[in-house]
Design a protein around this motif. Structure first.
Motif, mmCIF file in Angstrom:
data_model
loop_
_atom_site.group_PDB
_atom_site.id
_atom_site.type_symbol
_atom_site.label_atom_id
_atom_site.label_comp_id
_atom_site.label_asym_id
_atom_site.label_seq_id
_atom_site.Cartn_x
_atom_site.Cartn_y
_atom_site.Cartn_z
ATOM 1 N N VAL A 30 3.888 1.318 1.930
ATOM 2 C CA VAL A 30 4.153 1.245 0.935
ATOM 3 C C VAL A 30 3.744 1.333 0.135
ATOM 4 O O VAL A 30 3.257 2.137 -1.584
ATOM 5 C CB VAL A 30 5.767 1.429 1.058
ATOM 6 C CG1 VAL A 30 6.676 0.917 1.709
ATOM 7 C CG2 VAL A 30 5.366 -0.127 0.364
ATOM 8 N N ASN A 31 2.191 0.494 -0.353
ATOM 9 C CA ASN A 31 1.293 1.181 -0.952
ATOM 10 C C ASN A 31 0.532 2.276 -1.942
ATOM 11 O O ASN A 31 0.460 3.511 -0.869
ATOM 12 C CB ASN A 31 -0.510 0.096 -0.491
ATOM 13 C CG ASN A 31 -1.153 -0.239 -1.271
ATOM 14 O OD1 ASN A 31 -1.562 0.842 -1.590
ATOM 15 N ND2 ASN A 31 -1.227 -1.247 -1.191
ATOM 16 N N THR A 252 2.827 -0.745 -4.588
ATOM 17 C CA THR A 252 3.777 0.335 -4.580
ATOM 18 C C THR A 252 3.001 1.774 -5.369
ATOM 19 O O THR A 252 3.448 2.682 -5.297
ATOM 20 C CB THR A 252 4.712 0.153 -4.199
ATOM 21 O OG1 THR A 252 5.194 0.014 -5.443
ATOM 22 C CG2 THR A 252 4.964 -1.244 -3.354
#
Length: 452
Positions: A30-31, A252
């Motif tokens: 999810v970065n 994120t």
């Protein structure tokens, strides 16, 4: 920089990281996955950064807080509101530092520790953090089991076993995307806040008493019983694993990985966490105020268990739905805390050990470790045993705080490691003072426990 370039995983900035250090970003799935508008109104940028702060705030109002706040309010009235305020101010400062660390360096706190400390030190820090996560999970298991028992009559042991299924809830939410996960968290926070607004309105606590409770009192330190609950409140409010969590999930956002882009991201992330933690302050204060105005004011200074609070709330408050609202808020709190504890566990394990497990496997292992003592204590000692275990878990959490706070403050105040993003000296002084207060309080608690 184009949007596609901005969405690239961040590069490690710290010169002290060894060349072989794994460059894998924190929570790689999810970065930089949440888009951030590069122009337009400021409100659009602020909304894009809203979310991580509310996920972090969950840890500041989990079921462990309920036990300590109820015990403090019923026994000592409004006096410990000052401790809730102090611990919340500590939390605001520390979470802002955690966000700064993650955005400025592209590393979460666990990765930063691995890159900076020798292996034996990292192993001790990892064990301390895992102990904190298990203690937190213990509180969530007990709180959720109690809520299921109060709402649906499910026995505590059965409720504790049912909580193992939340591993699949986390897996489902993560598959839908990080924004969906944040929306789920915020929706449950709204439910909790609404339940307490109704109860506080019905309780109508005296304004003078409430405001007086926010004024610090020396009795908090001199009274051993009050100090024990006060440190439990600090342990339940300033959560060590939240520092690891926040340093990761702020990444994120797909902000520009430039000096100016990071500076802007730090500003909005700090605003996000500060606003969210003010909500946590309201919830924690509301629980203690409710206990003080309903139980302490009626001479019930012995109420220290969530089940007792549930049974007495409606009769003493004169509001039939009060106990049900209390249980609904408790269930929402347990569900919320479960999501953030899972993410924190993944961040810590990957950051310190570079060990990756499927989310469901990691969750089942951690939850299994927490369920065992709950089942055993419930079987042997019943509800009273679980209540004492709940308060004890928060004191254990407080004991783990120095192992997270000291490395964090050390990193963000070091110009060689943070460069332009190192905190000013006055902020560093405040941060070190917070760390010192935490260490001194814990040492005093240990002395009182073994020699008092």
């Amino acid at each position: 920089m184009s949007n596609s370039e901005a969405a690239l995983p961040p590069q490690r900035d710290w010169s002290f990281a060894p060349p072989e250090e794994d460059a894998r970003p924190s929570l790689p799935e999810v970065n930089a996955s949440v888009a951030v508008p590069q122009g337009g109104l400021w409100i659009r940028r602020m909304l894009a950064f809203m979310g991580p702060g509310y996920m972090v705030s969950v840890g500041y109002m989990d079921p462990g807080n309920w036990a300590t706040d109820i015990a403090g309010g019923s026994k000592f009235g409004y006096t410990l509101l000052s401790v809730i305020l102090l611990s919340n101010l500590m939390a605001i400062v520390l979470q802002a530092l955690a966000a700064r660390l993650g955005i400025a360096t592209g590393m979460d706190l666990a990765q930063a520790c691995r890159a900076s400390y020798p292996r034996p030190v990292n192993f001790v820090l990892w064990l301390a953090c895992e102990a904190a996560i298990i203690a937190c999970d213990l509180a969530e298991v007990i709180g959720t089991a109690i809520a299921l028992n109060l709402l649906f009559g499910i026995p505590l042991i059965g409720g504790a076993l049912i909580t193992a299924l939340d591993a699949f809830l986390v897996l489902f939410l993560m598959q839908r995307g990080f924004r969906f996960l944040e929306a789920f968290i915020i929706a449950l926070l709204i439910v909790i806040a609404a339940c307490f607004i109704i109860q506080i309105a019905a309780a109508a606590p005296p304004l003078a008493g409430v405001l007086g409770g926010f004024v610090p009192s020396t009795e908090v330190v001199t009274n051993p019983a009050m100090l024990y609950i006060a440190i439990g409140i600090i342990g339940a409010t300033v959560m060590p694993h939240n520092l690891y969590l926040h340093s990761s999930i702020v990444q994120t956002r797909a902000y520009e990985r430039t000096t100016e882009g990071k500076r802007d991201a730090i500003k909005w992330a700090t605003a996000d966490s500060t606003i969210a933690l003010m909500l946590a302050l309201f919830i924690n204060a509301a629980i203690l105020i409710l206990a003080a105005s309903v139980f302490h004011a009626n001479g019930r200074t012995d109420v220290a268990e969530i089940e007792q609070a549930y049974e007495l709330l409606s009769p003493l408050l004169g509001l039939g739905i009060a106990s049900t609202l209390f249980a609904i808020a408790l269930l929402a709190s347990g569900l919320n805390s479960t999501v953030t504890a899972t993410l924190a566990g993944q961040i810590v394990m990957e950051g310190f050990l570079r060990l990756r497990l499927p989310n469901w496997a990691r969750r089942l292992i951690t939850r299994g470790i927490a369920i065992i003592p709950v089942v055993v204590v419930t079987w042997l000692y019943g509800e009273k045993g679980t209540a004492e275990l709940l308060v004890l878990s928060q004191v254990v959490l407080s004991m783990q705080l120095p192992f997270a706070v000291i490395p964090l403050v050390q990193f963000v105040s070091d110009k060689k490691k943070m460069g332009a993003f190192a905190i000013p000296r006055y902020v560093a002084a405040i941060a070190w003072l917070i760390a010192a207060i935490i260490v001194v309080l814990n040492l005093k608690l240990l002395f009182e426990t073994f020699f008092g």
